[in-house]
Design an enzyme around this catalytic site. Structure first.
Site, mmCIF file in Angstrom:
data_model
loop_
_atom_site.group_PDB
_atom_site.id
_atom_site.type_symbol
_atom_site.label_atom_id
_atom_site.label_comp_id
_atom_site.label_asym_id
_atom_site.label_seq_id
_atom_site.Cartn_x
_atom_site.Cartn_y
_atom_site.Cartn_z
ATOM 1 N N ASP A 156 -115.227 -70.081 -76.355
ATOM 2 C CA ASP A 156 -114.025 -69.921 -75.453
ATOM 3 C C ASP A 156 -113.666 -70.422 -74.520
ATOM 4 O O ASP A 156 -114.823 -70.188 -74.002
ATOM 5 C CB ASP A 156 -113.323 -68.393 -76.261
ATOM 6 C CG ASP A 156 -112.313 -68.517 -75.839
ATOM 7 O OD1 ASP A 156 -111.348 -68.552 -76.058
ATOM 8 O OD2 ASP A 156 -111.664 -66.978 -74.749
ATOM 9 N N ASP B 165 -110.258 -68.850 -72.377
ATOM 10 C CA ASP B 165 -110.170 -67.215 -71.554
ATOM 11 C C ASP B 165 -111.061 -66.732 -71.371
ATOM 12 O O ASP B 165 -111.071 -65.449 -72.803
ATOM 13 C CB ASP B 165 -108.340 -67.289 -71.573
ATOM 14 C CG ASP B 165 -107.440 -68.309 -71.139
ATOM 15 O OD1 ASP B 165 -107.646 -68.391 -70.027
ATOM 16 O OD2 ASP B 165 -107.194 -68.611 -71.991
ATOM 17 N N ASP C 73 -115.143 -63.220 -76.452
ATOM 18 C CA ASP C 73 -114.556 -62.417 -76.211
ATOM 19 C C ASP C 73 -114.174 -61.219 -76.945
ATOM 20 O O ASP C 73 -113.736 -60.404 -76.577
ATOM 21 C CB ASP C 73 -114.095 -62.759 -74.848
ATOM 22 C CG ASP C 73 -112.527 -63.412 -74.730
ATOM 23 O OD1 ASP C 73 -112.419 -64.141 -75.365
ATOM 24 O OD2 ASP C 73 -111.356 -62.013 -74.021
#
Length: 333
Positions: free
Chosen positions: A21, A23, A220
């Site tokens: 991922d 961001d 995250d």
């Protein structure tokens, strides 16, 4: 595809593709997460296969690659999969060439729609046959109102993703899911299709593109990255540099549980056996409502999480000693 945690060795050595991922993992807004650049450069230097799968529909793949390069991360557009591109491909598969699509989002989403041979419009008066909704900093009431009118008139409604928030250095900010919620409330219905994580589309594309047989997802967020990995049957590493935090991990439902947890991307170069939830020999244990032991607080988190997932009530966990108290304080548990 289903994988199982290897018994030993570095995590990076156990997989033939690392799907990141962006961001909250590689960067926050346009600033690199501490240690992320060095970690990805190290993987590149070792010849590891890498892919980036992002729900953010405000940039095209080439723009994302340029941003990564600007941060010091070696990257090319072919490594990047975006929800904007995937949504445009899905619409092109379902609609006639040249079909009108009302675009709610950034210029990147409009460009993807155009590249797929569809006609982007901005008003319900143009009689679009579909609405595609993605994150854009300038999205406001006018564009949402036009989308609502178009969907009520029968247009297909496709969302690039439903992330409620976006991570930033200042804290979580409203994401595309918050904007989708506006239309969901106004229309009293769900989108016809959601493309991005936790749907498995981006992960499936990454695996197919690299012909990978043992991929791992690094993210995250439990509700997008990790849930998407679970749906796709892939192992996953949760890093605590973005949205989901220790308390979220401890309370995670089965469909949002990662294989591993690490403080940051340095975990890619640590022993798998120490990163797995429920790993032995952490130096910590949960007994009689107390955390006992000493050592790395993230190792304590793995132990606490394993206990919680096994059914132990850790909501009022007490510290047995100064080391345990410091760990619980750091983890905010």
């Amino acid at each position: 595809m289903t994988t199982s945690p290897p018994a030993s060795g570095r995590l990076a050595d156990a997989y033939d593709l690392v799907i990141f991922d962006l961001d909250g993992v590689i960067y926050l807004s346009d600033k690199a997460v501490a240690g992320a650049v060095d970690a990805v450069k190290r993987l590149h230097g070792e010849g590891r296969s890498i892919a980036y799968a992002t729900n953010n529909a405000s940039r095209r793949a080439a723009e994302v690659a340029d941003l990564l390069v600007g941060l010091g991360v070696p990257a090319v557009a072919d490594e990047v999969l975006t929800s904007a591109a995937a949504a445009a491909r899905r619409l092109a598969d379902r609609l006639e060439p040249g079909a009108r699509v009302l675009v709610v989002g950034a210029d990147a989403l409009r460009a993807e729609v155009t590249e797929r041979g569809l006609t982007p419009v901005s008003s319900a008066d143009d009689q679009p046959v579909a609405v595609v909704q993605g994150y854009g900093r300038e999205v406001g009431w006018v564009s949402l109102a036009e989308a609502a009118l178009a969907v009520r008139a029968g247009a297909l409604w496709v969302a690039t993703n439903t992330d409620r928030t976006l991570p930033s250095p200042r804290g979580p900010l409203p994401g595309n899911g918050s904007l989708v919620a506006v239309l969901r409330t106004a229309l009293d219905r769900e989108p016809d299709e959601v493309i991005g994580k936790p749907e498995a589309v981006l992960f499936e594309e990454a695996v197919k593109r690299d012909a990978a047989t043992r991929p791992v997802v690094v993210g995250d967020r439990l509700d997008t990255d990790i849930e998407g990995a679970v749906r796709a049957g892939l192992d996953s590493l949760l890093v605590l540099t973005g949205v989901s935090q220790p308390r979220d991990l401890v309370a995670a439902a089965p469909h949002q549980r990662p294989t591993y947890v690490a403080r940051d991307l340095s975990g890619l170069f640590k022993d798998v056996e120490t990163l797995a939830i429920g790993a032995e020999g952490t130096g910590w244990r949960v007994a009689d409502g107390r955390l006992e032991g000493k050592g790395d607080p993230i190792a304590a988190l793995r132990t606490i999480t394993a206990a919680a997932w096994a059914g132990t009530d850790v909501s009022e966990l007490k510290a047995a000693g100064d080391d345990a108290r410091a760990a619980l304080d750091e983890l905010k548990l």
